[in-house]
Design an enzyme around this catalytic site. Structure first.
Site, PDB file in Angstrom:
ATOM      1  N   TYR A   1     -16.345  16.271 -16.379  1.00  0.00           N
ATOM      2  CA  TYR A   1     -16.662  14.829 -16.345  1.00  0.00           C
ATOM      3  C   TYR A   1     -17.670  14.566 -15.220  1.00  0.00           C
ATOM      4  O   TYR A   1     -17.461  15.000 -14.093  1.00  0.00           O
ATOM      5  CB  TYR A   1     -15.360  14.045 -16.124  1.00  0.00           C
ATOM      6  CG  TYR A   1     -15.557  12.586 -15.825  1.00  0.00           C
ATOM      7  CD1 TYR A   1     -16.061  11.733 -16.810  1.00  0.00           C
ATOM      8  CD2 TYR A   1     -15.254  12.053 -14.579  1.00  0.00           C
ATOM      9  CE1 TYR A   1     -16.258  10.389 -16.538  1.00  0.00           C
ATOM     10  CE2 TYR A   1     -15.439  10.704 -14.314  1.00  0.00           C
ATOM     11  CZ  TYR A   1     -15.947   9.883 -15.300  1.00  0.00           C
ATOM     12  OH  TYR A   1     -16.139   8.552 -15.025  1.00  0.00           O
TER      13      TYR A   1
ATOM     14  N   ASP B   1      -7.268  17.930 -15.858  1.00  0.00           N
ATOM     15  CA  ASP B   1      -7.595  16.527 -16.119  1.00  0.00           C
ATOM     16  C   ASP B   1      -7.290  16.299 -17.593  1.00  0.00           C
ATOM     17  O   ASP B   1      -8.044  16.706 -18.466  1.00  0.00           O
ATOM     18  CB  ASP B   1      -9.071  16.256 -15.794  1.00  0.00           C
ATOM     19  CG  ASP B   1      -9.471  14.803 -16.056  1.00  0.00           C
ATOM     20  OD1 ASP B   1      -8.734  14.106 -16.779  1.00  0.00           O
ATOM     21  OD2 ASP B   1     -10.527  14.373 -15.544  1.00  0.00           O
TER      22      ASP B   1
ATOM     23  N   ARG C   1       0.834  -1.208   0.000  1.00  0.00           N
ATOM     24  CA  ARG C   1       0.000   0.000   0.000  1.00  0.00           C
ATOM     25  C   ARG C   1       0.875   1.267   0.000  1.00  0.00           C
ATOM     26  O   ARG C   1       0.513   2.281  -0.584  1.00  0.00           O
ATOM     27  CB  ARG C   1      -0.988   0.004   1.184  1.00  0.00           C
ATOM     28  CG  ARG C   1      -1.798   1.295   1.262  1.00  0.00           C
ATOM     29  CD  ARG C   1      -3.068   1.194   2.077  1.00  0.00           C
ATOM     30  NE  ARG C   1      -2.888   0.527   3.367  1.00  0.00           N
ATOM     31  CZ  ARG C   1      -2.199   1.021   4.394  1.00  0.00           C
ATOM     32  NH1 ARG C   1      -1.628   2.196   4.312  1.00  0.00           N
ATOM     33  NH2 ARG C   1      -2.076   0.323   5.517  1.00  0.00           N
TER      34      ARG C   1
ATOM     35  N   LYS D   1      -7.854   4.795 -19.359  1.00  0.00           N
ATOM     36  CA  LYS D   1      -8.220   5.137 -20.718  1.00  0.00           C
ATOM     37  C   LYS D   1      -7.020   4.956 -21.661  1.00  0.00           C
ATOM     38  O   LYS D   1      -6.590   3.849 -21.861  1.00  0.00           O
ATOM     39  CB  LYS D   1      -8.777   6.561 -20.738  1.00  0.00           C
ATOM     40  CG  LYS D   1      -9.810   6.842 -19.618  1.00  0.00           C
ATOM     41  CD  LYS D   1     -11.097   6.073 -19.790  1.00  0.00           C
ATOM     42  CE  LYS D   1     -12.035   6.185 -18.592  1.00  0.00           C
ATOM     43  NZ  LYS D   1     -12.345   7.525 -18.130  1.00  0.00           N
TER      44      LYS D   1
HETATM   45  C1  LIG Z   1     -12.853   8.137 -17.018  1.00  0.00           C
HETATM   46  C2  LIG Z   1     -12.533   9.507 -16.615  1.00  0.00           C
HETATM   47  C3  LIG Z   1     -12.285   9.823 -15.267  1.00  0.00           C
HETATM   48  C4  LIG Z   1     -12.429   8.807 -14.155  1.00  0.00           C
HETATM   49  O1  LIG Z   1     -11.493   7.796 -14.232  1.00  0.00           O
HETATM   50  P1  LIG Z   1     -11.732   6.291 -13.691  1.00  0.00           P
HETATM   51  O2  LIG Z   1     -10.456   5.611 -14.004  1.00  0.00           O
HETATM   52  O3  LIG Z   1     -12.924   5.742 -14.402  1.00  0.00           O
HETATM   53  O4  LIG Z   1     -11.989   6.403 -12.228  1.00  0.00           O
HETATM   54  C5  LIG Z   1     -11.936  11.129 -14.963  1.00  0.00           C
HETATM   55  N1  LIG Z   1     -11.841  12.077 -15.913  1.00  0.00           N
HETATM   56  C6  LIG Z   1     -12.075  11.813 -17.207  1.00  0.00           C
HETATM   57  C7  LIG Z   1     -11.951  12.895 -18.210  1.00  0.00           C
HETATM   58  C8  LIG Z   1     -12.434  10.521 -17.609  1.00  0.00           C
HETATM   59  O5  LIG Z   1     -12.676  10.258 -18.900  1.00  0.00           O
END
Ligand SMILES: *Cc1c(COP(=O)(O)O)cnc(C)c1O
Length: 383
Positions: free
Chosen positions: A105, A177, A53, A202
């Site tokens: 988001y 982000d 962790r 992603k």
């Molecule tokens: C998918 C996504 C998130 C969240 O990420 P997770 O890995 O699903 O928790 C945050 N910001 C954007 C722009 C996203 O596409």
């Protein structure tokens, strides 16, 4: 700023965080599936690892690689993008105010309005593409600017440089982000951002098979120390296997981003010309309202685009029902192309148009993708 002598992104993606295993000389790191590490007789930890962790070799090499790609001073990897964002918000203090985009988001909005608000952290949502509007929302207690560009699902482009300098005038921290762009397409630190966060689920992972997140800092400061503390003590550690998978994804990230961008551009051009399509949102298109800003801060325009069709929700659903190669699923950034009716995943209070479909354009052959959309649209409007 990029140094002339710095390694290029393709090279960093392949070699970043790579260590040759001392025991076996394996070129790829083994997956260290151990929660705990042996102490020496004198009580020391020879490699510095104590408990997974806190840290783990796979996590450490993933963090090193993402940090180098971004050009930061530190990276903390998390078990999801959501937990990376959460660590940023939890590093604020009670009473702090956040400025976020009005089309942030939806998961981030949920965190802010349903969780962080309980700690008296208040968020104002504003059109981040409108500097005047943003300026009006700045308050005495504003601490954090949250930028997401391109935005979801309308692909609005925020001028990172302009908004960052405004934020800094007021002593605020700027977080981008950057999930939809990755450092291959957009480097927010070059335009003044202080922190970059990712859902590595992603594009970084790129194969729809691992969840992860990351927070990268431009400067090793107190704010990042807090994020690091939350990584260790709030419990959202990524598993060694997920770190390994995401690292494996990163090795081809620059190649994939190039393919995603090229394919999306071709698909966007096709959609522009289809008579049943009423609007196409892709920052690479010359008539996108923020194309010039996108051109300035992005290299390639990534693989995400949205479009609206004639005939409202019903026809949008029909088009999505008639595709063969695209898969009807949420998420994005993987090798396979996805299509999504966005309003129905965002829930009742969404402002996303009901006739909008969002595409995550994959790395298949663009011709096949276009043909698939073409036949789906044709079939949907036959009668
Ligand atoms: C998918 C996504 C998130 C969240 O990420 P997770 O890995 O699903 O928790 C945050 N910001 C954007 C722009 C996203 O596409």
């Amino acid at each position: 700023m990029t140094d002339e002598n710095d390694k290029q992104v393709e090279t960093i993606a392949v070699h970043g965080g790579r260590t040759i295993d001392e025991e076996t000389k394996a070129v790829n790191p083994p997956i260290t599936m151990s929660t705990t590490f042996e102490r020496r007789e004198d009580g020391e930890y020879p490699q510095g690892y104590i408990y997974t962790r806190d840290n783990n070799p796979n996590r450490e090499s993933l963090e090193g690689c993402i940090n180098e790609l971004e050009g930061g001073e530190g990276c903390a990897a998390f078990s999801s993008g959501t937990s990376a964002a959460m660590a940023v918000f939890q590093s604020l203090s009670t009473g702090d105010h956040i400025l976020a985009p009005d089309d942030v988001y939806h998961g981030t909005e949920h965190q802010l309005d349903s969780i962080m608000n309980r700690w008296d952290i208040d968020t104002s949502y504003v059109d981040m593409t409108d500097k005047g509007a943003v300026e009006e929302e700045i308050r005495e207690d504003t601490e954090l600017f949250w930028i997401e560009t391109p935005s979801n699902p309308l692909l609005k482009i925020t001028d990172i440089k302009e908004i960052s300098s405004l934020a800094h005038e007021f002593g605020c921290t700027v977080v981008v982000d950057n999930t939809w762009s990755t450092p291959v397409v957009q480097k927010p630190f070059d335009f003044g951002a202080d922190l970059v966060i990712y859902s590595t689920t992603k594009y970084f992972g790129g194969h729809s098979d691992a969840m992860g997140g990351a927070a990268v800092t431009k400067k090793k400061d107190e704010f990042f120390e807090s994020i690091r503390e939350l990584q260790k003590h709030a419990g959202a550690s990524p598993s060694p296997f997920d770190c390994w998978l995401i690292m494996r994804g990163i090795r081809t990230l620059p190649l994939r981003m190039k393919a995603h961008s090229e394919n999306a551009m071709k698909v966007a051009h096709y959609l522009e010309d289809d008579p049943k399509v009423t609007d196409v949102y892709y920052p690479g298109l010359k008539d996108h309202p923020d194309h010039q800003i996108a051109k300035k801060q992005m290299s390639g325009y990534s693989g995400m685009l949205s479009f609206q069709v004639e005939g409202g929700k019903e026809k949008a659903f029909e088009v999505a029902a008639n595709v063969d190669i695209f898969t009807r699923a949420t998420s994005l950034g993987s090798v396979e192309s996805l299509i999504e009716h966005r309003a129905s995943i965002e829930g009742e209070d969404t402002e996303t148009p009901e006739d909008l479909l969002r595409l995550s354009v994959g790395i298949e052959n663009a011709k096949d993708l276009i043909q698939d959309l073409e036949q789906a649209i044709e079939k949907s409007y036959k009668n």
